[in-house]
Design an enzyme around this catalytic site. Structure first.
Site, PDB file in Angstrom:
ATOM      1  N   HIS A 253     -11.712  -4.334  -0.310  1.00 56.32           N
ATOM      2  CA  HIS A 253     -12.452  -4.805   0.861  1.00 56.32           C
ATOM      3  C   HIS A 253     -13.923  -4.460   0.673  1.00 56.32           C
ATOM      4  CE1 HIS A 253     -14.063  -4.600   4.969  1.00 56.32           C
ATOM      5  NE2 HIS A 253     -13.111  -5.422   5.317  1.00 56.32           N
ATOM      6  N   ARG A 296     -13.245 -10.116   1.339  1.00 56.43           N
ATOM      7  CA  ARG A 296     -11.964  -9.991   0.644  1.00 56.43           C
ATOM      8  C   ARG A 296     -11.603 -11.319   0.002  1.00 56.43           C
ATOM      9  NH1 ARG A 296      -7.794  -8.307   5.063  1.00 56.43           N
ATOM     10  NH2 ARG A 296      -9.281  -9.318   6.458  1.00 56.43           N
ATOM     11  N   LYS A 299     -11.054 -15.023   2.041  1.00 55.06           N
ATOM     12  CA  LYS A 299     -11.576 -14.850   3.387  1.00 55.06           C
ATOM     13  C   LYS A 299     -12.886 -15.620   3.539  1.00 55.06           C
ATOM     14  CE  LYS A 299      -8.362 -12.197   5.043  1.00 55.06           C
ATOM     15  NZ  LYS A 299      -7.506 -12.640   6.171  1.00 55.06           N
ATOM     16  N   ASP A 302     -19.331 -14.081   5.379  1.00 55.83           N
ATOM     17  CA  ASP A 302     -19.795 -13.303   6.529  1.00 55.83           C
ATOM     18  C   ASP A 302     -21.104 -12.630   6.141  1.00 55.83           C
ATOM     19  OD1 ASP A 302     -20.284 -11.296   8.465  1.00 55.83           O
ATOM     20  OD2 ASP A 302     -18.161 -11.028   8.871  1.00 55.83           O
ATOM     21  N   CYS A 304     -22.661  -9.978   7.063  1.00 52.40           N
ATOM     22  CA  CYS A 304     -22.765  -8.525   6.905  1.00 52.40           C
ATOM     23  C   CYS A 304     -22.480  -8.085   5.470  1.00 52.40           C
ATOM     24  CB  CYS A 304     -21.853  -7.794   7.878  1.00 52.40           C
ATOM     25  SG  CYS A 304     -20.079  -7.974   7.560  1.00 52.40           S
ATOM     26  N   TYR A 305     -21.690  -8.889   4.735  1.00 48.60           N
ATOM     27  CA  TYR A 305     -21.378  -8.524   3.355  1.00 48.60           C
ATOM     28  C   TYR A 305     -22.562  -8.753   2.426  1.00 48.60           C
ATOM     29  CZ  TYR A 305     -16.693  -8.028   5.112  1.00 48.60           C
ATOM     30  OH  TYR A 305     -15.608  -7.607   5.838  1.00 48.60           O
ATOM     31  N   ASP A 348     -23.348 -13.713  11.794  1.00 48.94           N
ATOM     32  CA  ASP A 348     -22.315 -13.720  10.768  1.00 48.94           C
ATOM     33  C   ASP A 348     -22.363 -15.007   9.938  1.00 48.94           C
ATOM     34  OD1 ASP A 348     -19.843 -14.412   9.607  1.00 48.94           O
ATOM     35  OD2 ASP A 348     -18.634 -13.697  11.254  1.00 48.94           O
ATOM     36  N   ASP A 355     -25.792 -10.539  16.765  1.00 49.80           N
ATOM     37  CA  ASP A 355     -25.529  -9.218  17.337  1.00 49.80           C
ATOM     38  C   ASP A 355     -26.301  -8.189  16.529  1.00 49.80           C
ATOM     39  OD1 ASP A 355     -23.712  -8.134  15.144  1.00 49.80           O
ATOM     40  OD2 ASP A 355     -22.541  -9.872  15.772  1.00 49.80           O
ATOM     41  N   HIS A 358     -24.788  -7.354  12.836  1.00 50.63           N
ATOM     42  CA  HIS A 358     -25.087  -8.318  11.787  1.00 50.63           C
ATOM     43  C   HIS A 358     -26.590  -8.418  11.519  1.00 50.63           C
ATOM     44  CE1 HIS A 358     -20.892  -9.710  12.416  1.00 50.63           C
ATOM     45  NE2 HIS A 358     -20.992  -9.988  11.134  1.00 50.63           N
TER      46      HIS A 358
END
Length: 421
Positions: A253, A296, A299, A302, A304-305, A348, A355, A358
């Site tokens: 992850h 992952r 998936k 996103d 944040c990654y 995201d 938010d 993020h």
């Protein structure tokens, strides 16, 4: 696909995954039709594949509409979003974050500092340290909010928040390092990881990283505290190459991979993991179509990654292994898909609301694409500086998730204080 396999899928659908509708089997009549189908929907259509196709379509629409537009970070626009909570009550729905108050302060303060280090002035810094100290028993360890139990992850966010306060009113010297050290020892488990709380709490790579980060920042990282921790973190690397939450138990992850690799960097042990598989895993998280990262396998992308995976790539780069991502493509995803001129803050992916979480991690991920970092102390690869000129954001230290300059000032200050035992 045989009947037995289809029955198995239907059983998993209904009994295990809790999907509200069945999996749809897609059958192509000929090779041409098969090749023309979207790759993710060649054989099976699931909620995830359908969502991915929608995200991909949204991203492509934005790339097409902005292809002739020079897009930059709308820093002044985002500042309005970040300044708001210091002068206004947060909406009622944010009561769910009552136990995450240090995190909100860290996210907002770090974002302001990254965009312009003058935007975090002394009046706001005083509010931050006062709030942090109010959420503690003796100015350390720290809680998620007033009247709550001390929590390791919140203590990590609290220390990072205080590191952004420039020791205004000598607040850094007020941190109870001895109490935090004794508490950290009480959190150490028999497997050499750290749990999040004394009475109850999970023990995983995230909490273990938080313990190492707090100890390193405060100059209380002793041999006793570190004993066996390297083995615990190395055991979290999976067959995929990334890291999971616990040794030999979880899938790889993005968040846990960051925690494990950053923790190993603090211990000067990153070279002991399977570097090649780790690099391959990081590279595989970036999709050619969306251009951002997923956390992952199989998936959705996103924002944040951009940091969680991007920071791992930066750590590999700093340690001399090279870069394994397309930084230009990631910048394009951030600027065009995580940012909107209609609403401040970063998000995201297209279709989501911005938010504070993020906003911070997207900004830090963007910073890591702008700067080439080099080690300033050969014996300590967690101390870095940027060698890049002409950038939109301040350089980030990829181990601690803070502007590099703030990390250096805080650790240098703590190194001048008496040792704890």
């Amino acid at each position: 696909m045989g009947d037995l396999s289809l029955k198995t899928i239907k059983f998993i659908n209904a009994q295990l995954l809790g999907r509200k509708r069945p999996t749809i089997e897609v059958v192509a009549e000929d090779q041409t039709a098969l090749e023309s189908s979207p790759v993710s929907m060649t054989f099976l259509s699931t909620e995830t594949t359908e969502e991915r196709e929608q995200v991909l379509a949204d991203c492509q629409d934005l790339y097409e509409s902005l292809k002739n537009t020079e897009v930059t970070l709308l820093k002044e626009f985002h500042k309005k979003y970040l300044d708001y909570p210091f002068n206004n009550a947060l909406p009622k729905q944010m009561k769910a974050l009552d136990a995450s108050q240090p995190w909100i302060l860290y996210w907002i303060a770090c974002s302001l500092r990254l965009m312009d280090k003058t935007w975090l002035g002394e009046p706001v810094q005083r509010k931050i340290y006062a709030k942090i100290f109010a959420a503690s028993l003796e100015k350390g360890p720290f809680c998620g909010g007033m009247g709550q139990d001390p929590h390791l992850v919140c203590t990590y966010a609290a220390i990072n928040s205080l590191a952004l306060c420039d020791s205004v009113d000598d607040c850094w010297s007020q941190i109870n390092r001895q109490a935090i050290y004794d508490w950290l020892l009480s959190l150490k488990c028999s497997n050499s990881g750290f749990k999040t709380g004394v009475a109850v709490g999970e023990c995983d790579s995230r909490s273990t990283y938080c313990a190492l980060s707090v100890a390193k920042m405060l100059n209380i990282l002793t041999t006793e505290l570190c004993e066996g921790v390297e083995g615990f973190l190395l055991g979290c690397q999976t067959y995929e190459g990334g890291f999971g939450a616990c040794p030999q138990e979880d899938e790889a992850h993005g968040g846990y991979t960051f925690c494990a690799t950053a923790g190993l960097s603090i211990l000067n042990s990153l070279h002991k993991c399977n570097i090649l598989r780790l690099a391959e895993w990081c590279s595989a998280r970036q999709t050619a179509e969306e251009k951002g990262f997923s956390g992952r396998s199989n998936k959705l992308v996103d924002g944040c990654y951009s940091y969680w995976v991007g920071a791992v790539n930066s750590l590999l780069e700093i340690h001399g292994y090279g870069s394994f991502i397309d930084k230009g493509a990631l910048q394009e995803y951030i600027l065009k898909c995580c940012q909107s001129s209609e609403r401040p803050g970063l998000r995201d992916k297209p279709g989501k609301s911005p938010d504070y979480y993020h906003t911070t991690y997207v900004l830090m991920g963007f910073s890591l694409t702008e700067h080439l970092l080099e080690v300033t102390k050969q014996t300590e690869p967690i101390s870095v500086k940027s060698t890049t000129n002409g950038f939109q954001l301040e350089p980030v230290n990829p181990v601690f998730g803070l502007p590099a300059e703030d990390v250096t000032k805080f650790i240098d200050f703590m190194s001048q204080l008496p040792q704890v035992c």
